[in-house]
Design a protein around this motif. Sequence first.
Motif, PDB file in Angstrom:
ATOM      1  N   GLY A 118      -1.515 -10.161   2.486  1.00  7.44           N
ATOM      2  CA  GLY A 118      -2.475  -9.964   3.549  1.00  7.44           C
ATOM      3  C   GLY A 118      -2.574  -8.579   4.350  1.00  7.44           C
ATOM      4  O   GLY A 118      -3.352  -8.116   4.492  1.00  7.44           O
ATOM      5  N   ALA A 119      -1.594  -8.468   4.895  1.00 13.93           N
ATOM      6  CA  ALA A 119      -1.389  -7.163   5.590  1.00 13.93           C
ATOM      7  C   ALA A 119      -1.651  -5.973   4.701  1.00 13.93           C
ATOM      8  O   ALA A 119      -2.373  -4.809   4.930  1.00 13.93           O
ATOM      9  N   SER A 120      -1.450  -6.036   3.285  1.00 17.86           N
ATOM     10  CA  SER A 120      -1.540  -4.729   2.406  1.00 17.86           C
ATOM     11  C   SER A 120      -3.171  -4.913   2.056  1.00 17.86           C
ATOM     12  O   SER A 120      -3.479  -3.535   2.099  1.00 17.86           O
ATOM     13  N   SER A 121      -3.662  -5.874   2.049  1.00 21.10           N
ATOM     14  CA  SER A 121      -5.035  -5.698   1.783  1.00 21.10           C
ATOM     15  C   SER A 121      -5.814  -5.356   2.958  1.00 21.10           C
ATOM     16  O   SER A 121      -6.656  -4.357   2.809  1.00 21.10           O
ATOM     17  N   LEU A 122      -5.322  -5.710   4.008  1.00 22.87           N
ATOM     18  CA  LEU A 122      -6.025  -5.151   5.275  1.00 22.87           C
ATOM     19  C   LEU A 122      -5.890  -3.680   5.593  1.00 22.87           C
ATOM     20  O   LEU A 122      -6.545  -2.897   6.067  1.00 22.87           O
ATOM     21  N   ALA A 123      -4.571  -3.277   5.092  1.00 23.89           N
ATOM     22  CA  ALA A 123      -4.267  -1.746   5.295  1.00 23.89           C
ATOM     23  C   ALA A 123      -5.021  -1.093   4.284  1.00 23.89           C
ATOM     24  O   ALA A 123      -5.479   0.195   4.616  1.00 23.89           O
ATOM     25  N   THR A 124      -5.209  -1.518   3.227  1.00 25.61           N
ATOM     26  CA  THR A 124      -6.065  -0.685   2.183  1.00 25.61           C
ATOM     27  C   THR A 124      -7.483  -0.685   2.557  1.00 25.61           C
ATOM     28  O   THR A 124      -7.998   0.439   2.428  1.00 25.61           O
ATOM     29  N   HIS A 125      -7.908  -1.827   3.178  1.00 20.43           N
ATOM     30  CA  HIS A 125      -9.492  -1.833   3.614  1.00 20.43           C
ATOM     31  C   HIS A 125      -9.872  -1.017   4.858  1.00 20.43           C
ATOM     32  O   HIS A 125     -10.866  -0.453   5.014  1.00 20.43           O
ATOM     33  N   THR A 126      -8.848  -0.911   5.844  1.00 18.97           N
ATOM     34  CA  THR A 126      -8.789   0.003   7.089  1.00 18.97           C
ATOM     35  C   THR A 126      -8.380   1.150   7.080  1.00 18.97           C
ATOM     36  O   THR A 126      -8.490   2.172   7.769  1.00 18.97           O
ATOM     37  N   GLY A 127      -7.648   1.576   6.179  1.00 17.51           N
ATOM     38  CA  GLY A 127      -6.804   2.799   6.287  1.00 17.51           C
ATOM     39  C   GLY A 127      -5.654   2.945   7.352  1.00 17.51           C
ATOM     40  O   GLY A 127      -5.012   3.862   7.858  1.00 17.51           O
ATOM     41  N   PRO A 171       0.735  -1.225  -0.093  1.00 19.35           N
ATOM     42  CA  PRO A 171       0.110   0.150  -0.078  1.00 19.35           C
ATOM     43  C   PRO A 171       0.734   1.131  -0.038  1.00 19.35           C
ATOM     44  O   PRO A 171       0.316   2.327   0.012  1.00 19.35           O
ATOM     45  N   VAL A 172       2.094   1.353   0.316  1.00 22.23           N
ATOM     46  CA  VAL A 172       2.956   2.130   0.219  1.00 22.23           C
ATOM     47  C   VAL A 172       4.143   1.947  -0.863  1.00 22.23           C
ATOM     48  O   VAL A 172       4.799   1.056  -1.297  1.00 22.23           O
ATOM     49  N   ARG A 173       4.002   3.049  -1.881  1.00 25.90           N
ATOM     50  CA  ARG A 173       4.900   3.068  -3.100  1.00 25.90           C
ATOM     51  C   ARG A 173       6.148   3.572  -2.823  1.00 25.90           C
ATOM     52  O   ARG A 173       6.572   4.687  -2.386  1.00 25.90           O
ATOM     53  N   LEU A 174       7.060   2.711  -2.753  1.00 25.26           N
ATOM     54  CA  LEU A 174       8.488   3.055  -2.555  1.00 25.26           C
ATOM     55  C   LEU A 174       9.342   2.905  -3.530  1.00 25.26           C
ATOM     56  O   LEU A 174       9.061   2.249  -4.611  1.00 25.26           O
ATOM     57  N   PRO A 175      10.500   3.576  -3.737  1.00 26.12           N
ATOM     58  CA  PRO A 175      11.232   3.664  -4.809  1.00 26.12           C
ATOM     59  C   PRO A 175      11.907   2.368  -5.283  1.00 26.12           C
ATOM     60  O   PRO A 175      12.374   1.436  -4.393  1.00 26.12           O
ATOM     61  N   GLY A 176      11.798   2.221  -6.322  1.00 26.03           N
ATOM     62  CA  GLY A 176      12.392   0.768  -7.106  1.00 26.03           C
ATOM     63  C   GLY A 176      11.559  -0.474  -6.698  1.00 26.03           C
ATOM     64  O   GLY A 176      11.770  -1.621  -7.435  1.00 26.03           O
TER      65      GLY A 176
END
Length: 362
Positions: A304-313, A31-36
């Motif tokens: 899984g954590a990325s999905s949860l982060a996106t859905h909960t903010g 959910p966080v766009r990092l360089p590279g």
Amino acid sequence: MSSARVRPVPPNWFAAVMGTSIVATAAHALPVRLPGLEAVAWLAWAAAGAILVAVVAATAVHLATDRDALRGYLLDPQVAPFYGATAMGLLAFGTATLVVATPLLGDAAVATAGALWVTGTALGLATAVGIPVLAFTRHSVAADAASGAWLMPVVPPMVSAAGGALLLPYLDGGAAQALAYACILMAGAAGVATLALLPQIWSRLAHHGRGAAVAVPTLWMVLGPLGQGATAAGLLADHAGPALGVDRGVLTVVAVAVGLPLMGFALLWLAIAGSVTATTAREGLPFSLAFWAFTFPVGTLVTGASSLATHTGAAALAALAVGMFALLLGGWAVAATGTVRDMRARRVRGLDVPNRPAMAGS
């Protein structure tokens, strides 16, 4: 070609395809766009494709040359469960192709992902049924044999559920509805099977200890169905609403309610598996292809954590996803480096590549 010159290629080699493909998918999912990140995703996808082609070709040559190999592997209780890796290797690369390569390859990427999903799902359902049947009827299984590897043949339907959810936007009408229901059914089948196996693994560890050092990395395989379950729930919430006629908000609530407890237990198990592995490493942890358990299962925690982060903010869940991605990259480096070194060493000594997976009691 003489069979004596053909190196054995058992199904656990597909774990390298799984572990490399999930790096690409996880990099895309963060959910966080990092360089590279985009470069990492493309490099991992290309490497996974090359490994898949090499392993499929080597497997075909091996099985064509040694006609008894397949039967021997299926009747070996230590090797048979790893046919789940064959199915998940196809599924994992298909998913990576869909999420990473579609912007460049377009319909070709979607068609490739769809073909790999169908093939991998068919094989995964066959292993989910066939390997337990063999264990119940043909294998001789010791009382202390339960390990994380037992999850390998029953987890592929959960991987199919996640990959199938990503294909839903490319279907409509009855086909989309059928796929959505199939994904839910497969996720349920793999989830309940996992619930049946986890107590056996815990009991074996409590009563018989960690077992042989070479088998310790299989503890990390427990993370796979947990992280993949959270991932599948999140992806179904994102894509299954129109096919099921259910509001996306309702599905999101269900996904979060399912995903958070799974992630909680996954983190608990990660701490346990990590502690046992660290203790074993201090005493001496020999390399085996089971080192690839440090990759795909951890990668499912990233998705899984990325999905949860996106859905909960929740920023904490986004940070967790990034932390798990760093752990995934470390695990991949350890597994890949160990594999290359071991292959070189065996070649120098004139030995075959590793042909038996590491499992408890081996």
